[in-house]
Design a protein around this motif. Structure first.
Motif, short mmCIF file in Angstrom:
data_model
loop_
_atom_site.label_atom_id
_atom_site.label_comp_id
_atom_site.label_asym_id
_atom_site.label_seq_id
_atom_site.Cartn_x
_atom_site.Cartn_y
_atom_site.Cartn_z
N HIS A 1 0.82 -1.21 0.00
CA HIS A 1 0.00 0.00 0.00
C HIS A 1 0.86 1.26 0.00
O HIS A 1 0.33 2.36 0.06
CB HIS A 1 -0.91 0.02 1.24
CG HIS A 1 -1.87 -1.14 1.30
ND1 HIS A 1 -2.73 -1.33 2.37
CD2 HIS A 1 -2.12 -2.16 0.44
CE1 HIS A 1 -3.45 -2.43 2.17
NE2 HIS A 1 -3.09 -2.93 1.00
N ARG A 2 2.17 1.10 -0.07
CA ARG A 2 3.08 2.22 0.07
C ARG A 2 3.99 2.32 -1.16
O ARG A 2 4.05 1.42 -1.99
CB ARG A 2 3.95 2.04 1.32
CG ARG A 2 3.15 1.86 2.61
CD ARG A 2 2.50 3.17 3.06
NE ARG A 2 1.80 3.01 4.33
CZ ARG A 2 0.51 2.75 4.45
NH1 ARG A 2 -0.24 2.60 3.36
NH2 ARG A 2 -0.05 2.64 5.63
N TYR A 3 4.76 3.41 -1.22
CA TYR A 3 5.77 3.53 -2.27
C TYR A 3 6.76 2.37 -2.18
O TYR A 3 7.12 1.92 -1.10
CB TYR A 3 6.56 4.84 -2.12
CG TYR A 3 5.78 6.09 -2.40
CD1 TYR A 3 5.09 6.27 -3.60
CD2 TYR A 3 5.76 7.13 -1.47
CE1 TYR A 3 4.41 7.45 -3.86
CE2 TYR A 3 5.08 8.31 -1.71
CZ TYR A 3 4.40 8.47 -2.91
OH TYR A 3 3.73 9.63 -3.17
N THR A 4 7.22 1.94 -3.34
CA THR A 4 8.29 0.96 -3.42
C THR A 4 9.35 1.52 -4.39
O THR A 4 9.13 2.57 -5.00
CB THR A 4 7.77 -0.40 -3.90
OG1 THR A 4 7.04 -0.22 -5.12
CG2 THR A 4 6.86 -1.04 -2.85
N PRO A 5 10.51 0.88 -4.53
CA PRO A 5 11.56 1.45 -5.38
C PRO A 5 11.06 1.76 -6.79
O PRO A 5 10.34 0.97 -7.40
CB PRO A 5 12.62 0.35 -5.40
CG PRO A 5 12.44 -0.36 -4.09
CD PRO A 5 10.96 -0.35 -3.84
N ALA A 6 11.47 2.91 -7.29
CA ALA A 6 10.99 3.37 -8.60
C ALA A 6 11.33 2.39 -9.72
O ALA A 6 10.59 2.24 -10.68
CB ALA A 6 11.59 4.74 -8.93
N VAL B 1 17.73 -4.55 -14.85
CA VAL B 1 16.29 -4.58 -15.15
C VAL B 1 15.62 -3.34 -14.57
O VAL B 1 15.86 -2.95 -13.43
CB VAL B 1 15.62 -5.84 -14.56
CG1 VAL B 1 14.11 -5.84 -14.83
CG2 VAL B 1 16.27 -7.11 -15.11
N LEU B 2 14.76 -2.72 -15.38
CA LEU B 2 13.88 -1.64 -14.92
C LEU B 2 12.45 -2.04 -15.24
O LEU B 2 12.13 -2.34 -16.39
CB LEU B 2 14.21 -0.33 -15.63
CG LEU B 2 13.16 0.79 -15.54
CD1 LEU B 2 12.94 1.22 -14.09
CD2 LEU B 2 13.58 1.99 -16.41
N VAL B 3 11.59 -2.07 -14.22
CA VAL B 3 10.17 -2.40 -14.41
C VAL B 3 9.42 -1.11 -14.75
O VAL B 3 9.54 -0.11 -14.04
CB VAL B 3 9.59 -3.06 -13.15
CG1 VAL B 3 8.11 -3.41 -13.36
CG2 VAL B 3 10.38 -4.31 -12.78
N THR B 4 8.65 -1.15 -15.83
CA THR B 4 7.99 0.05 -16.34
C THR B 4 6.48 -0.12 -16.40
O THR B 4 5.95 -1.23 -16.29
CB THR B 4 8.50 0.37 -17.76
OG1 THR B 4 8.15 -0.72 -18.64
CG2 THR B 4 10.00 0.57 -17.77
N ASN B 5 5.81 1.00 -16.62
CA ASN B 5 4.36 0.98 -16.78
C ASN B 5 4.01 0.55 -18.22
O ASN B 5 3.63 1.36 -19.06
CB ASN B 5 3.76 2.36 -16.49
CG ASN B 5 3.85 2.71 -15.02
OD1 ASN B 5 3.01 2.32 -14.22
ND2 ASN B 5 4.90 3.42 -14.66
N ASN C 1 16.26 6.75 -13.23
CA ASN C 1 16.19 8.13 -12.73
C ASN C 1 15.06 8.89 -13.41
O ASN C 1 14.32 9.64 -12.76
CB ASN C 1 17.52 8.84 -12.98
CG ASN C 1 18.64 8.31 -12.11
OD1 ASN C 1 18.40 7.61 -11.13
ND2 ASN C 1 19.87 8.64 -12.47
N LEU C 2 14.93 8.71 -14.72
CA LEU C 2 13.83 9.35 -15.46
C LEU C 2 12.49 8.91 -14.91
O LEU C 2 11.61 9.73 -14.64
CB LEU C 2 13.95 9.01 -16.95
CG LEU C 2 12.76 9.39 -17.84
CD1 LEU C 2 12.51 10.89 -17.81
CD2 LEU C 2 13.02 8.92 -19.27
N GLN C 3 12.33 7.61 -14.73
CA GLN C 3 11.05 7.09 -14.24
C GLN C 3 10.76 7.56 -12.82
O GLN C 3 9.59 7.76 -12.45
CB GLN C 3 11.05 5.56 -14.30
CG GLN C 3 9.70 4.95 -13.90
CD GLN C 3 9.59 3.51 -14.34
OE1 GLN C 3 9.64 3.21 -15.53
NE2 GLN C 3 9.45 2.59 -13.39
N SER C 4 11.79 7.77 -12.03
CA SER C 4 11.57 8.22 -10.65
C SER C 4 10.88 9.58 -10.61
O SER C 4 10.17 9.90 -9.65
CB SER C 4 12.90 8.27 -9.89
OG SER C 4 13.70 9.37 -10.32
#
Length: 408
Positions: A71-76, A103-107, A271-274
């Motif tokens: 329910h909270r923020y997690t790593p970007a 790996v970067l997880v994206t929308n 960094n961009l996604q953050s």
């Protein structure tokens, strides 16, 4: 500069104002609106499996909803357990060994594509884009400041470009070549020798490769999926892989994709996604974790259904005079040429372009297809066969009836 064009008067930025709406989503939205209004429209527009997301994936998401941890923020950049699972899945499915830090997880896959280009392109850098292409690629390149350079293949080569074509398009500004196999919109699949030749050409000229592997599990017949960084270790330092759960696991609406690449590029994209979105929805990430960690049984069932529909739609389309449809080897799209129909009279109209033909088909046959202009190649139509068998037969039967009336 006149007052009418001054920055203070411009309501929408030139950069964003130049971006067109996704043609595939626009066609799908129009088809759904007409259906909601009571018209019996059959939509071949959206690249979306008609199957529900497998139950074990949904169950994992339900449990995640109940867990206050999510329910909270997690790593970007993504949940650590999901990034590790994506690395393991990549080794299992592609033979490509990567670390979770790559790996970067994206929308979804679209964000992955944009962030990948944004991380490596400077203004004016050129990206070679084989056409027919998915509508989002050139727009993402332009948003990132790059310049898409189209290289066109047609039905005579199975919609596959050659190294010679790529070399003819290369300039001193070329930085990236896009490689997509299986392809949206054509279903083309490159053989391993052809894929390797393209990869070696990129290495020879110091180019980056962005490879979209979203349809990796949807190949048919004798075709085989080939992951470029798996077969060419020397490419890996300049290779970015884009993938996601949307097509393989019938999870288009869950919006989980990922980037795999060199650590410095992945860090920059993170960094961009953050700043752009922060973390992907935790519930969707847990669903994706269940998907990539689980069995591929449901995928095999869907692939079997797509394979059956593939043969059916190609046969029915090729029965129409003036339509030529190569058999796709992957994904779930047919991409027939309708060039011979353009200019012919159909119910009192003479469509001169595939845009006009697609509009006529929607009006007269109540069938939604996407014109080839959306994919950089006028004179074609894209039809997704990721819809029910009954709708597929009824929809193409309507096309047969309408287009069979064409006359000089």
């Amino acid at each position: 500069m006149s007052a009418a064009t001054s920055p203070s008067e411009r309501r929408v930025s030139a950069r964003v104002g130049a971006i067109s709406e996704s043609a595939t989503l626009a066609v799908d939205a129009k088809a759904k609106a007409l259906k909601a209004a009571g018209r019996p429209v059959i939509g071949f527009g959206a690249g979306e499996p008609d199957f529900p997301t497998p139950g074990y994936i949904v169950d994992a998401a339900v449990e995640a909803c109940r867990n206050p941890k999510y329910h909270r923020y997690t790593p970007a950049g993504g949940l650590p357990e999901l990034k590790a699972a994506i690395a393991e899945k990549t080794l299992r499915d592609s033979g490509y060994e990567v670390d979770a830090s790559q790996v970067l997880v994206t929308n979804g896959g679209k964000q992955a594509i944009y962030e990948a280009f944004a991380a490596i392109l400077d203004p004016g850098d050129e990206v070679i884009v084989p056409a027919p292409y998915w509508t989002t690629y050139p727009e993402s390149i332009r948003l990132a400041g790059g310049v898409p350079v189209e290289v066109v293949a047609d039905e005579t080569t199975g919609y596959r470009v050659s190294v010679e074509q790529l070399e003819a398009a290369r300039t001193e500004r070329t930085k990236v070549v896009l490689f997509v196999s299986p392809s949206n919109p054509t279903g083309a699949v490159y053989s391993e020798p052809d894929a390797e030749a393209i990869g070696r050409w990129a290495v020879e000229h110091g180019l980056w490769v962005l490879t979209d592997e979203i349809y990796e599990h949807l190949v048919y017949g004798d075709a085989k999926f080939t992951s470029l960084p798996a077969i060419l270790p020397e490419l890996r330092d300049k290779c970015i892989v884009v993938n996601g759960v949307a097509k393989t696991y019938a999870m288009t609406g869950w919006r989980v994709g990922w980037i795999i690449g060199p650590k410095d590029v992945v860090k920059a994209a993170t960094n961009l996604q953050s700043h752009a979105t922060s973390n992907v929805s935790n519930v969707a990430q847990i669903a994706a974790l269940a998907a990539v960690s689980g069995p591929l049984d449901a995928v095999a069932e869907m692939r079997s259904a797509f394979d059956r529909r593939r043969s059916l739609i190609v046969r029915m389309l090729n029965e129409i005079d003036g339509v030529l449809c190569p058999e796709p080897e992957g994904a779930f799209y047919a991409y027939p040429s309708v060039k011979e129909l353009l200019g012919k009279e159909i119910r009192g109209k003479r469509p001169a372009t595939s845009v006009e033909l697609a509009a006529l088909i929607l009006d007269e046959a109540e069938v939604a297809v996407v014109p080839g202009e959306a994919f950089g190649t006028p004179g074609y139509l894209r039809l997704s066969y990721a819809l029910g068998d009954d709708d597929l037969v009824e929809g193409v039967s309507r096309l047969q009836k309408l287009l069979g009336e064409a006359k000089d």
